[in-house]
Design an enzyme around this catalytic site. Structure first.
Site, PDB file in Angstrom:
ATOM      1  N   ASP A   1     -35.494  -3.166 158.466  1.00 19.56           N
ATOM      2  CA  ASP A   1     -34.226  -3.700 157.994  1.00 19.56           C
ATOM      3  C   ASP A   1     -34.407  -5.213 157.877  1.00 19.56           C
ATOM      4  O   ASP A   1     -35.299  -5.790 158.506  1.00 19.56           O
ATOM      5  CB  ASP A   1     -33.127  -3.344 158.997  1.00 19.56           C
ATOM      6  CG  ASP A   1     -31.799  -3.997 158.656  1.00 19.56           C
ATOM      7  OD1 ASP A   1     -31.411  -3.969 157.480  1.00 19.56           O
ATOM      8  OD2 ASP A   1     -31.170  -4.547 159.582  1.00 19.56           O
TER       9      ASP A   1
ATOM     10  N   ASP B   1     -31.475  -8.004 157.562  1.00 21.87           N
ATOM     11  CA  ASP B   1     -30.526  -8.818 158.317  1.00 21.87           C
ATOM     12  C   ASP B   1     -30.540  -8.474 159.801  1.00 21.87           C
ATOM     13  O   ASP B   1     -30.417  -7.301 160.184  1.00 21.87           O
ATOM     14  CB  ASP B   1     -29.112  -8.623 157.768  1.00 21.87           C
ATOM     15  CG  ASP B   1     -28.932  -9.188 156.380  1.00 21.87           C
ATOM     16  OD1 ASP B   1     -29.592 -10.197 156.065  1.00 21.87           O
ATOM     17  OD2 ASP B   1     -28.141  -8.624 155.599  1.00 21.87           O
TER      18      ASP B   1
END
Length: 269
Positions: free
Chosen positions: A13, A15
Site C-alpha cells: 500500500d 499511504d
C-alpha cells in the site's frame, strides 16, 4: 530470483505504508491548508467518495495557480522511512516482483517513485489514474474495479477492491504461481487483500496502531485465537500469528526498520 529460485510477490500500500503520510492530505497541507474545512464537509456529505473529493480539490488548486511543479515539490517532501526504500531495493535484488496497490493516484505515486529512484524496481502501480490536461489541471479518475461479489471485508470503496486486484495478480491467465506473497498495509481498505492470502504462502505486515491491525486482531478473536497480533521483532524470521485455520501469517510493524529487518531475514535467512 532468490538462491532457491522462489517466485516472490511483494505488494505495498502507498499511504501510511510505504510513505509515512496520506499523500492527499499532505498535498493539501502543503499547498492550501485552508481547504481542510471544504474536505471535511464534502466527506461528511458524500462518504465513500474520496476520489470525487480529490477531483474537486485539484480543481480548486488549479484555480489558485498550482502547477505540476508545485505538486512535485510537495511530493518530494513526503516523509518516508529510508529503511522502507532500502527494503524495496533489497526485494528487487532478491528477484521479487514488487508492486504498489493504492487508492491514492498514479501521478502522486509515480512522481514519488521517480524522485527516489525506485521507478525501475516497481513492476506495477494499480491506483486511480491521474493526468494533467491541456490547461495544466490535475485530473483523477476512479480505478473502477469492484469485487464482482460482496467483498468479504465489506469495507472496499466502490472504485477499488484491492482484494480483487490482488486475486487477479495471483491467478493470471499465465498461471504463474508465487511461492511467497507479502502484503504491507495499514488501513481498512487493506483488509480485503489480506483475507485473500493464505498460509504457508501469504504474509501480511500490518502497521501498528492502524485500522488493519485492529481489524485483523478482531478476526483473530472471532476465530478463537489470540486477541492481539504480535509485534514483529527484528530478530524474528516469521510473524507468529495466523488468521483462522488457513489464513496468512500476520505480524505488526512500527517502523521501516522493522520492515527492512523482516525482509532481510526472509530473503537472506
Amino acid at each position: 530470483m532468490t538462491n532457491n529460485r522462489q517466485q516472490i510477490l511483494c505488494v505495498w500500500d502507498f499511504d501510511n505504508s510505504l510513505i509515512d503520510e496520506n499523500s492527499d492530505t499532505w498535498i493539501v497541507e502543503k499547498l492550501a491548508p485552508d481547504l481542510r474545512g471544504f474536505m471535511s464537509e464534502f466527506h461528511r456529505a458524500h462518504p465513500g467518495q474520496w476520489t470525487a473529493l480529490m477531483q474537486q480539490v485539484f480543481f480548486k488548486l488549479h484555480e489558485r495557480g498550482i502547477t505540476r511543479a508545485d505538486y512535485e515539490r510537495s511530493i518530494n517532501d513526503i516523509p518516508v522511512s529510508s529503511a522502507n526504500l532500502e527494503a524495496i531495493r533489497l526485494l528487487h535484488r532478491a528477484g521479487a516482483d514488487v508492486r504498489i496497490l493504492s487508492d491514492a493516484n498514479t501521478f502522486f505515486i509515480e512522481a514519488f517513485l521517480k524522485h527516489h529512484g525506485l521507478s525501475p524496481l516497481i513492476s506495477h502501480v494499480a491506483s486511480n489514474p491521474a493526468h494533467f490536461d491541456l490547461t495544466g489541471q490535475l485530473r483523477i479518475d476512479p480505478y473502477t474495479l469492484a469485487c464482482p461479489l460482496p467483498c468479504p471485508c465489506q469495507l472496499c470503496p466502490a472504485n477499488l477492491c484491492k482484494g480483487q486486484v490482488l486475486s487477479d495478480w495471483l491467478h493470471p491467465v499465465s498461471q504463474c504461481q508465487f511461492d511467497r506473497v507479502f502484503y504491507v498495509g495499514d488501513g481498512a481498505g487493506d483488509l480485503c487483500p489480506a483475507l485473500r492470502l493464505s498460509r504457508p504462502v501469504g504474509y501480511v505486515l500490518a502497521r501498528a496502531g492502524c485500522s488493519l491491525e485492529r481489524l485483523l486482531s478482531k478476526r483473530l478473536a472471532l476465530d478463537g485465537l489470540v486477541p492481539h497480533l504480535p509485534q514483529m521483532a527484528a530478530t524474528n524470521a516469521d510473524p507468529p500469528a495466523k488468521i483462522g485455520a488457513a489464513g496468512p501469517w500476520v505480524g505488526v510493524w512500527r517502523s521501516g526498520e522493522d520492515v527492512f529487518q523482516f525482509f532481510s531475514s526472509q530473503l537472506n535467512g
